[in-house]
Scaffold this active site. Structure first.
Site, PDB file in Angstrom:
ATOM      1  CG  HIS A  86      -0.312   4.253   4.267  1.00 28.13           C
ATOM      2  ND1 HIS A  86      -1.545   3.826   4.711  1.00 28.13           N
ATOM      3  CD2 HIS A  86       0.269   3.196   3.657  1.00 28.13           C
ATOM      4  CE1 HIS A  86      -1.704   2.549   4.371  1.00 28.13           C
ATOM      5  NE2 HIS A  86      -0.621   2.144   3.738  1.00 28.13           N
ATOM      6  CB  SER A 111      -0.934   0.019   1.216  1.00 34.07           C
ATOM      7  OG  SER A 111      -0.201  -0.077   2.427  1.00 34.07           O
ATOM      8  CG  ASP A 115      -3.404   5.879   6.512  1.00 31.74           C
ATOM      9  OD1 ASP A 115      -2.224   5.609   6.826  1.00 31.74           O
ATOM     10  OD2 ASP A 115      -3.978   5.354   5.533  1.00 31.74           O
TER      11      ASP A 115
END
Length: 406
Positions: A384, A91, A381
């Site tokens: 990240h 991600s 978040d």
């Protein structure tokens, strides 16, 4: 799309870091480099470096030299430094491949992407640009490499490379399976499809040149530990962290060798970050503390040591392979330990929601507490970095990856 009015990496870096400035180097005038042959520019850079051994000074010189190659004449847009950029992993570098998957690991909804182009979510796990987006810009690309599973991955758009990464993936295929993500082995199959589509558009000779000269980037491992090993008794009761690390590195070694057999010769892999300092990791594993979880960081350091050793063995085994391990651990740890020195005021909490856990669907337009301006936050978040942090990290990575470019 990247702005067609391309800014030189040197100027871009100067705009986004508090140091260094040209005055840091007595007698060094970067503007003169535009008018000099590359070998003379390198000589000037070496002279300046001898008067300042600081890492950021070194990075400034590297990026300035890149600007010489990118823009030999002021205002003239040159070709990218490399023909293509191919990105694999999780991600941290996913740009939308998960959008159409049946998975909880997605970011194609607000507030993700609110500071990106057109302020729209794309599937990037960030408020804006990823470090790989910024790297692509600095390499001279005028558009970003498309997510391979997106509608944009067609025709000539694929000639500059593609992004195969998938949020929730990792070195360990079981991690991707758990979260419905695209495993590295499947990403490699998609890469083969990409090669076929490139070969349909150009000659065999040119296609092979694209494969061998392209930079291939891999970012994986964090999900294997944070979202799988630490929370999965079937793994953490069966394997020690050292044993699990060895399993991951076997997968890494196979992946690199498979890429090599397919013609890749320039490969970069990121180390594990300080996973014990991720906001969500502190919340879940910190036992009520607001401090980084030392145990997790020690696991990351141990893994990174093995990653470097494995990479050296691969370089010895595979002739003509340029393989660089990008140290993300120390640059990110520096931001976390010294946020004010880098223009940040929040290192523990993320911008989205409460900043302690939210990611993917938990970070949404209804999340209470989301900050209005993410530029002061290191994390967007629970897992990240923000675009502001990515900007600094991308500069560090660009300096470390010099060998992959030339």
């Amino acid at each position: 799309m990247v702005s067609t009015t391309h800014i030189s990496p040197a100027i871009y870096l100067l705009k986004h870091t508090s140091s260094p400035t040209p005055t840091t180097f007595p007698g060094f005038k970067p503007t003169l480099l535009w008018m000099l042959p590359t070998f003379q520019a390198k000589e000037m850079a070496n002279n300046a470096l001898s008067r300042c051994g600081c890492y950021r000074g070194f990075l400034f010189l590297i990026v300035t030299l890149l600007a010489v190659v990118l823009h030999p004449v002021p205002g003239v847009l040159a070709d990218p430094l490399v023909p293509a950029l191919c990105i694999f992993g999780d991600s941290v570098v996913d740009v939308g491949n998960n959008n159409g998957l049946i998975t909880l690991i997605k970011a194609n909804f607000p507030p993700y992407g609110r500071d990106f182009t057109d302020h729209l979510p794309t599937g990037r796990f960030c408020n804006g640009k990823l470090a790989t987006d910024l790297t692509a810009e600095s390499l001279g690309f005028t558009s970003y490499q498309p997510a391979f599973l997106s509608e944009d991955a067609v025709g000539k758009r694929l000639l500059i490379g593609a992004n195969f990464a998938s949020g929730g993936s990792g070195f360990y295929d079981g991690t991707a399976l758990t979260y419905g993500a695209i495993s590295l082995s499947r990403q490699l199959n998609y890469y083969k499809e990409w090669q076929s589509k490139v070969a349909d558009q150009v000659s065999e000779k040119k296609a092979n040149a694209i494969y061998s000269s392209a930079i291939h980037l891999l970012s994986a491992g964090s999900s294997d530990f944070i979202q799988n090993y630490y929370v999965n008794p079937l793994l953490n009761q069966l394997y020690s962290t050292n044993q699990f690390s060895d399993i991951l590195l076997q997968s890494y070694s196979s992946f690199i060798q498979n890429l090599y057999e397919l013609g890749a010769r320039r490969i970069g892999v990121t180390s594990l970050p300080p996973i014990g300092c991720l906001p969500a990791a502190i919340t879940v594993f910190g036992m009520g503390s607001n401090q980084c979880v030392d145990r997790l960081n020690k696991d990351a350091v141990s893994f990174n040591r093995k990653l470097n050793k494995t990479s050296e063995m691969l370089k010895t085994k595979l002739s003509d392979l340029k393989l660089v391990v990008f140290d993300i651990y120390h640059p990110l740890m520096d931001l976390i330990k010294n946020p004010a020195n880098n223009g940040f005021f929040e290192a523990r909490k993320a911008c989205c929601g409460t900043g302690t856990l939210e990611t993917s669907f938990l970070c949404n337009s209804r999340s209470v507490g989301t900050c209005s301006n993410a530029t002061g936050y290191i994390f967007w978040d629970g897992f990240h970095p923000s675009e502001a942090a990515n900007t600094i990290l991308a500069g560090d990575l660009l300096g470390q990856g010099f060998d992959l470019i030339f």
